[in-house]
Design a protein around this motif. Structure first.
Motif, PDB file in Angstrom:
ATOM      1  N   SER A 114       0.860  -1.232   0.065  1.00 13.04           N
ATOM      2  CA  SER A 114      -0.074  -0.004  -0.084  1.00 13.04           C
ATOM      3  C   SER A 114       0.731   1.131  -0.076  1.00 13.04           C
ATOM      4  O   SER A 114       0.401   2.511  -0.452  1.00 13.04           O
ATOM      5  N   THR A 115       2.144   1.188   0.572  1.00 13.39           N
ATOM      6  CA  THR A 115       2.928   2.335   0.300  1.00 13.39           C
ATOM      7  C   THR A 115       3.812   2.585  -0.669  1.00 13.39           C
ATOM      8  O   THR A 115       4.554   3.504  -0.667  1.00 13.39           O
ATOM      9  N   ASP A 116       3.775   1.591  -1.994  1.00 12.21           N
ATOM     10  CA  ASP A 116       4.307   1.958  -3.065  1.00 12.21           C
ATOM     11  C   ASP A 116       3.889   3.039  -3.604  1.00 12.21           C
ATOM     12  O   ASP A 116       2.870   3.957  -3.404  1.00 12.21           O
ATOM     13  N   ILE A 236       3.263   7.285   5.396  1.00 11.38           N
ATOM     14  CA  ILE A 236       3.625   6.199   4.247  1.00 11.38           C
ATOM     15  C   ILE A 236       4.904   6.248   3.944  1.00 11.38           C
ATOM     16  O   ILE A 236       5.352   5.474   3.269  1.00 11.38           O
ATOM     17  N   THR A 237       5.775   7.270   4.679  1.00  8.34           N
ATOM     18  CA  THR A 237       7.342   7.075   4.480  1.00  8.34           C
ATOM     19  C   THR A 237       7.689   7.214   5.771  1.00  8.34           C
ATOM     20  O   THR A 237       8.473   8.109   6.038  1.00  8.34           O
ATOM     21  N   PRO A 238       7.561   6.236   6.672  1.00  3.77           N
ATOM     22  CA  PRO A 238       8.062   6.207   8.117  1.00  3.77           C
ATOM     23  C   PRO A 238       9.633   5.836   8.135  1.00  3.77           C
ATOM     24  O   PRO A 238       9.875   5.291   6.981  1.00  3.77           O
ATOM     25  N   LYS A 239      10.334   6.339   8.992  1.00  7.17           N
ATOM     26  CA  LYS A 239      11.509   6.034   9.281  1.00  7.17           C
ATOM     27  C   LYS A 239      11.924   4.548   9.745  1.00  7.17           C
ATOM     28  O   LYS A 239      11.053   4.247  10.418  1.00  7.17           O
ATOM     29  N   ALA A 240      12.928   3.870   9.264  1.00  6.23           N
ATOM     30  CA  ALA A 240      13.389   2.606   9.750  1.00  6.23           C
ATOM     31  C   ALA A 240      13.697   2.956  11.064  1.00  6.23           C
ATOM     32  O   ALA A 240      14.238   3.929  11.404  1.00  6.23           O
ATOM     33  N   SER A 241      13.739   1.593  11.837  1.00  5.75           N
ATOM     34  CA  SER A 241      14.337   1.628  13.223  1.00  5.75           C
ATOM     35  C   SER A 241      15.912   1.988  13.125  1.00  5.75           C
ATOM     36  O   SER A 241      16.310   2.469  14.334  1.00  5.75           O
ATOM     37  N   ASP A 242      16.491   1.842  12.036  1.00  4.70           N
ATOM     38  CA  ASP A 242      18.230   1.968  12.247  1.00  4.70           C
ATOM     39  C   ASP A 242      18.518   3.586  11.419  1.00  4.70           C
ATOM     40  O   ASP A 242      19.474   3.884  11.317  1.00  4.70           O
ATOM     41  N   GLU A 243      17.293   4.273  11.123  1.00  4.62           N
ATOM     42  CA  GLU A 243      17.490   5.412  10.534  1.00  4.62           C
ATOM     43  C   GLU A 243      17.280   6.664  11.545  1.00  4.62           C
ATOM     44  O   GLU A 243      16.502   6.669  12.598  1.00  4.62           O
ATOM     45  N   ILE A 258       3.476  11.361  -2.114  1.00  5.04           N
ATOM     46  CA  ILE A 258       4.270  11.475  -0.821  1.00  5.04           C
ATOM     47  C   ILE A 258       5.309  10.327  -1.046  1.00  5.04           C
ATOM     48  O   ILE A 258       6.360  10.730  -0.490  1.00  5.04           O
ATOM     49  N   SER A 259       5.116   9.241  -1.371  1.00  7.62           N
ATOM     50  CA  SER A 259       6.261   8.137  -1.344  1.00  7.62           C
ATOM     51  C   SER A 259       7.168   8.213  -2.234  1.00  7.62           C
ATOM     52  O   SER A 259       8.362   7.661  -1.952  1.00  7.62           O
ATOM     53  N   CYS A 260       7.243   9.504  -3.093  1.00  9.20           N
ATOM     54  CA  CYS A 260       8.408   9.524  -3.866  1.00  9.20           C
ATOM     55  C   CYS A 260       8.860  11.083  -4.145  1.00  9.20           C
ATOM     56  O   CYS A 260       9.767  11.462  -4.663  1.00  9.20           O
ATOM     57  N   THR A 261       7.998  12.053  -3.397  1.00 13.30           N
ATOM     58  CA  THR A 261       8.407  13.336  -3.580  1.00 13.30           C
ATOM     59  C   THR A 261       9.009  13.952  -2.178  1.00 13.30           C
ATOM     60  O   THR A 261       8.625  13.890  -1.088  1.00 13.30           O
TER      61      THR A 261
END
Length: 309
Positions: A114-116, A236-243, A258-261
């Motif tokens: 869904s976040t693509d 839609i673009t959450p940060k990863a645990s290591d970011e 949002i997912s690419c801008t």
């Protein structure tokens, strides 16, 4: 600027404005069911403003002889959608919204998750909207300076009965003569501001005192630095645990899914300050902010051949 430079600057914008208004009027004279793509982004706002100038009774704009069309990905910045609706309410324009989400539900669009990014998926929804509303021509705010594939476009860009674009099968446009004649099922895509640059757009926004969504100006936003881009932290673009994220002063040069801008670092909070930044920029707005355009130089051309605007 000196007085002579200011005069030349205004003459250049006057020429671009006149050309764009001519293109819009020419299309309306030839098409039977046109529409204008309108997302609430800066280029579509400029194009909409030009259209309202093209159709005036004296000094007063009249109701546009075509509807606005937005292909909504569902991955929009809220500031832009709110501004879109505000403009429509203020001007009384007709707005048609078609949703990528509806294409997903009926199975014509399939995503891995869904976040693509749904940017490329817009092509399918756009073609469905053209068929549903029987549009024979669509105006869009694409510009030749944005990207290599768009630099190949004619101003009147012919699409076949499958909605596909063939750069080798376009019509000549000698002496600003445009041919919008098509057979049933075919479509014409028209780009009134094709000859404008990002700098021209901002100079025109400043001159015409056009309002824009707030995210085009400097504001504080949580971002993650990734692959040379500033990726906003959103559902839609959450940060990863290591970011690691940080709050920075940024602005958007272009707005899309949002997912690419992504935004850029900036303290510019007025059109004049953005103009000063744009003059010094060596990277196109899409090259600097669109993750999906960085996959390869052919990515945009491939999507356009599949029906993307």
């Amino acid at each position: 600027m000196t007085q002579d430079q200011t005069q030349l600057h205004n003459e250049h914008l006057d020429w671009l404005e006149a050309e764009s208004i001519y293109i819009i009027r020419e299309l309306i004279a030839q098409a039977s069911r046109p529409a204008m793509l309108f997302s609430g982004g800066k280029d579509s706002i400029v194009m909409f403003h030009l259209a309202r100038k093209a159709f005036r009774f004296g000094a007063r704009p009249i109701r546009l002889p075509f509807p606005l069309l937005h292909i909504d990905t569902g991955h929009n910045y809220s500031e832009v959608i709110e501004f879109r609706d505000q403009i429509v309410q203020q001007t009384g324009a007709d707005l048609i919204v078609e949703y990528v989400e509806e294409s997903i539900k009926k199975g014509s669009v399939k995503l891995r998750k869904s976040t693509d990014s749904r940017n490329a998926a817009q092509a399918t929804t756009l073609l469905e909207a053209i068929e549903k509303h029987e549009f024979d021509a669509l105006m869009g705010g694409a510009r030749r300076d944005e990207e290599k594939a768009r630099a190949k476009e004619r101003i009147f860009s012919f699409r076949d009965e499958f909605g596909q674009w063939d750069p080798k099968a376009q019509r000549p446009e000698l002496w600003n003569l445009y041919n919008a004649r098509i057979a049933k099922g075919e479509n014409m895509r028209v780009f009134p501001i094709s000859n404008w640059t990002e700098l021209d757009v901002w100079q025109y926004i400043a001159r015409e005192n056009l309002a824009l969504p707030s995210i085009y100006y400097a504001h504080q936003r949580e971002v993650v630095k990734k692959n040379g881009l500033l990726v906003p932290v959103t559902p839609i673009t959450p940060k990863a645990s290591d970011e690691a994220s940080e709050i920075l002063s940024v602005r958007f040069r272009t707005v899309g899914d949002i997912s690419c801008t992504c935004p850029v670092l900036s303290e510019a909070n007025t059109p004049e300050k953005i103009i000063a930044e744009t003059v010094l920029s060596e990277i196109t707005e899409r090259g600097a902010t669109r993750m999906d355009d960085q996959t390869s130089e052919a990515s945009m051309e491939r999507r356009k051949k599949e029906g993307y605007f």
